[in-house]
Structure formats: structure tokens, C-alpha cells
Design an enzyme around this catalytic site. Sequence first.
Site, PDB file in Angstrom:
ATOM      1  CE  LYS A  51      -3.960  -2.281   2.041  1.00  0.00           C
ATOM      2  NZ  LYS A  51      -4.883  -2.511   3.143  1.00  0.00           N
ATOM      3  CD  GLN A  95      -3.747  -4.618   6.028  1.00  0.00           C
ATOM      4  OE1 GLN A  95      -3.811  -3.512   5.484  1.00  0.00           O
ATOM      5  NE2 GLN A  95      -4.140  -5.715   5.404  1.00  0.00           N
ATOM      6  CG  ASP A 118     -10.053  -0.458   4.738  1.00  0.00           C
ATOM      7  OD1 ASP A 118      -9.871  -0.852   3.566  1.00  0.00           O
ATOM      8  OD2 ASP A 118      -9.296  -0.750   5.682  1.00  0.00           O
TER       9      ASP A 118
HETATM   10  N1  LIG Z   1      -8.023  -2.869   6.373  1.00  0.00           N
HETATM   11  C1  LIG Z   1      -8.044  -3.858   5.473  1.00  0.00           C
HETATM   12  N2  LIG Z   1      -7.561  -5.064   5.776  1.00  0.00           N
HETATM   13  C2  LIG Z   1      -7.603  -6.056   4.844  1.00  0.00           C
HETATM   14  C3  LIG Z   1      -8.115  -5.816   3.541  1.00  0.00           C
HETATM   15  C4  LIG Z   1      -8.640  -4.539   3.260  1.00  0.00           C
HETATM   16  O1  LIG Z   1      -9.166  -4.253   2.152  1.00  0.00           O
HETATM   17  N3  LIG Z   1      -8.574  -3.575   4.242  1.00  0.00           N
HETATM   18  N4  LIG Z   1      -8.034  -6.807   2.553  1.00  0.00           N
HETATM   19  C5  LIG Z   1      -7.193  -7.965   2.755  1.00  0.00           C
HETATM   20  C6  LIG Z   1      -5.736  -7.802   2.422  1.00  0.00           C
HETATM   21  N5  LIG Z   1      -5.379  -6.852   1.337  1.00  0.00           N
HETATM   22  C7  LIG Z   1      -5.364  -5.537   1.636  1.00  0.00           C
HETATM   23  O2  LIG Z   1      -5.301  -5.088   2.729  1.00  0.00           O
HETATM   24  C8  LIG Z   1      -4.888  -7.298   0.074  1.00  0.00           C
HETATM   25  C9  LIG Z   1      -4.829  -8.641  -0.254  1.00  0.00           C
HETATM   26  C10 LIG Z   1      -4.241  -9.049  -1.462  1.00  0.00           C
HETATM   27  C11 LIG Z   1      -3.720  -8.149  -2.347  1.00  0.00           C
HETATM   28  C12 LIG Z   1      -3.024  -8.562  -3.608  1.00  0.00           C
HETATM   29  O3  LIG Z   1      -2.693  -7.727  -4.413  1.00  0.00           O
HETATM   30  N6  LIG Z   1      -2.761  -9.859  -3.816  1.00  0.00           N
HETATM   31  C13 LIG Z   1      -1.978 -10.329  -4.925  1.00  0.00           C
HETATM   32  C14 LIG Z   1      -1.058 -11.457  -4.478  1.00  0.00           C
HETATM   33  C15 LIG Z   1      -0.037 -10.988  -3.484  1.00  0.00           C
HETATM   34  C16 LIG Z   1       1.046 -12.022  -3.165  1.00  0.00           C
HETATM   35  O4  LIG Z   1       1.692 -12.519  -4.087  1.00  0.00           O
HETATM   36  O5  LIG Z   1       1.274 -12.278  -1.970  1.00  0.00           O
HETATM   37  C17 LIG Z   1      -2.889 -10.870  -6.040  1.00  0.00           C
HETATM   38  O6  LIG Z   1      -3.985 -11.366  -5.728  1.00  0.00           O
HETATM   39  O7  LIG Z   1      -2.479 -10.767  -7.196  1.00  0.00           O
HETATM   40  C18 LIG Z   1      -3.800  -6.807  -2.038  1.00  0.00           C
HETATM   41  C19 LIG Z   1      -4.364  -6.401  -0.838  1.00  0.00           C
HETATM   42  C20 LIG Z   1      -7.267  -8.382   4.232  1.00  0.00           C
HETATM   43  N7  LIG Z   1      -7.077  -7.282   5.109  1.00  0.00           N
END
Ligand SMILES: Nc1nc2c(c(=O)[nH]1)N[C@@H](CN(C=O)c1ccc(C(=O)N[C@@H](CCC(=O)O)C(=O)O)cc1)CN2
Length: 291
Positions: A51, A95, A118
Site C-alpha cells: 500500500k 489493517q 476502507d
Molecule cells: N483494512 C483492510 N484489511 C484487509 C483488507 C482490506 O481491504 N482492508 N483486505 C485484505 C488484504 N489486502 C489488503 O489489505 C490485500 C490482499 C491481497 C492483495 C493482492 O494484491 N494480492 C496479490 C497477491 C499478493 C502475493 O503474491 O502475496 C494478487 O492477488 O495478485 C492486495 C491487498 C485483508 N485485510
Amino acid sequence: MVIDGKSIAKEIRHEITTEISRMKDEIGVIPGLAVILVGDRKDSATYVRNKKKACESVGVKSYEVCLPEDSTEEEVLKFISGFNDDPEVHGILVQLPLPSHMNEQNILNAVSIEKDVDGFHPLNIGRLAMRGREPLFVPCTPKGCIELLHRCDIDIKGKQAVVIGRSNIVGMPAALLLLREDATVSIVHSRTKNPEEITSQADIIISAVGQPNMVRGSWIKPGAVIIDVGINPVEDATSPRGYRLVGDVCYEEACKIASAVTPVPGGVGPMTIAMLLSNTLSSAKRMHNFQ
Ligand SMILES: Nc1nc2c(c(=O)[nH]1)N[C@@H](CN(C=O)c1ccc(C(=O)N[C@@H](CCC(=O)O)C(=O)O)cc1)CN2
């Protein structure tokens, strides 16, 4: 068709960069995002790092607070209160998940609704659920799912949509958003009997359960659109990390029967962060009355 979330997210980040530089030039405002991380979960630390990088890449100023696992709720609330009062901060996020000794609701309720990028504040979620009321922010992952459908010219209106999972972060808001787009929406969850009978009627499936490869080809109607929110690590000795990520949907089977599928990784995940930047920009624009 493979729905390439990575390249769509890149396109969105480019649009956001242009808007941020216009705002800076015209009114001298730089959007600010505060991120609070509590504890030492590796995945959460990675998301927070990503982020921060994404903020830098589009011109959002990021403020980061990392607190140890044994922090108290009061300590977290104190930081939230400081960011609520800081005029340079337009978005605040905590988070998730939080350590188990903390009351998630108390913490999410403390974020100013005006800075709740969020979209997890009960007032924003409540407005999302009401006809004729507009939330100030919509949760990033479900917003990203709908944005993918829009940007791929996939009609939602009048379609049968099935959401698998009913979490506060994804399933519930995704169902509400689909309803707002005039889909006919069903939610399948852990107590649903014969889920495949319901999913196999769907024109659009959004799956957010966190069960690797749960949705098989036989669950999918020919030509359906599949949005896979699941990001599940499965052991893989051939991968440098010792694991690889798979979705909730059996991708190879889905590709043979669906008309469009999001991959994992590279589908919905990158859209989550793009939508966070978009919400932060909207917040700064709203606060400074900038169109
Ligand atoms: N406050 C928050 N907590 C959490 C959220 C949220 O939206 N707000 N969502 C999830 C985690 N998350 C962001 O926080 C998130 C998860 C995954 C990805 C992402 O880009 N994933 C990639 C793979 C990454 C890797 O290789 O490890 C993909 O899918 O291509 C971005 C953000 C829970 N917590």
C-alpha cells in the site's frame, strides 16, 4: 477471457496519478493516507508495504504506524483520534485482521466516517444497504470486483449473481453492490445446502470464502463470469516461497466453461489497492471541494 486485474489496476493507478497531479497544481493539495498495522503477521506487513509503495507511485503521501502485537486497544484508538484530527490525512485504515485481544468493532467505529477509505464504518456499510442513501466509501475489494466487471463491459443489470461467502469485508458488501447494480442476488454460505445447485444458475459468481479450489467446473453455468476473491496459500516445494497462491475457484476447470475468469494472483488482489487509492483521492477531493 482472462480478466487481467493487474493491468486494469495499472490503468486505474495511471488515471489516479493524473488526477492527483491536477489537484496539486490547481489547489496545492496532496492526498494523505494513514495506515495502522498492529502485530507481526507477515501477510499483513506485506499488504501494508504494498500500500505504501502504491501511494508513492501515484503521489499520495502515506503515514504509517506499526504497533506491537501486545498493544492495547486504547493505544490504537489514540492514533486513530490523532489522524481523525489531522487535516493532511484524508484516509485512515487499520489493517485487518487485528490481534484477537482487540475489539475490531470499537476500532473501526472510531475512524471518522469522512476518512473511512476502507468503507468498514457501520454508517458507511449501513448506507450501502439502504436504497437512496449513498455511502461516502465502499469497501475496496468488492468495489474492485464491480470495477473489473464495468471495465470489461460485462452487464450486471438483470443478471443472476451469486456471492459465495458473507464476510463483512467482501461477501456482504459485494452482494449489496451487485443489488445496487440491479442484479438478482443470492448469497451462498457455509450453511447453504447444495451450493452448486445455486451457483450453477448464476450468470456472475463472486467467490470470497478462502477455500482453495472449492468451486469446481460443475458448479459453473456455461458462459458465466467468475470473479475469484480467494487468495489461498497452498504448499508447493517447487516455489521459492514454499507455497503458491490459488483462488477459491478451480481455475483450469473454470477457464473451460466460463466466459470470463479472474486469475489468482493477478485478478482481484491488485484492484483492492487501486480502489484504496481511488477512495483516498475521492476523500481529498470531497474535503477540499475539488471537482
Ligand atoms: N483494512 C483492510 N484489511 C484487509 C483488507 C482490506 O481491504 N482492508 N483486505 C485484505 C488484504 N489486502 C489488503 O489489505 C490485500 C490482499 C491481497 C492483495 C493482492 O494484491 N494480492 C496479490 C497477491 C499478493 C502475493 O503474491 O502475496 C494478487 O492477488 O495478485 C492486495 C491487498 C485483508 N485485510
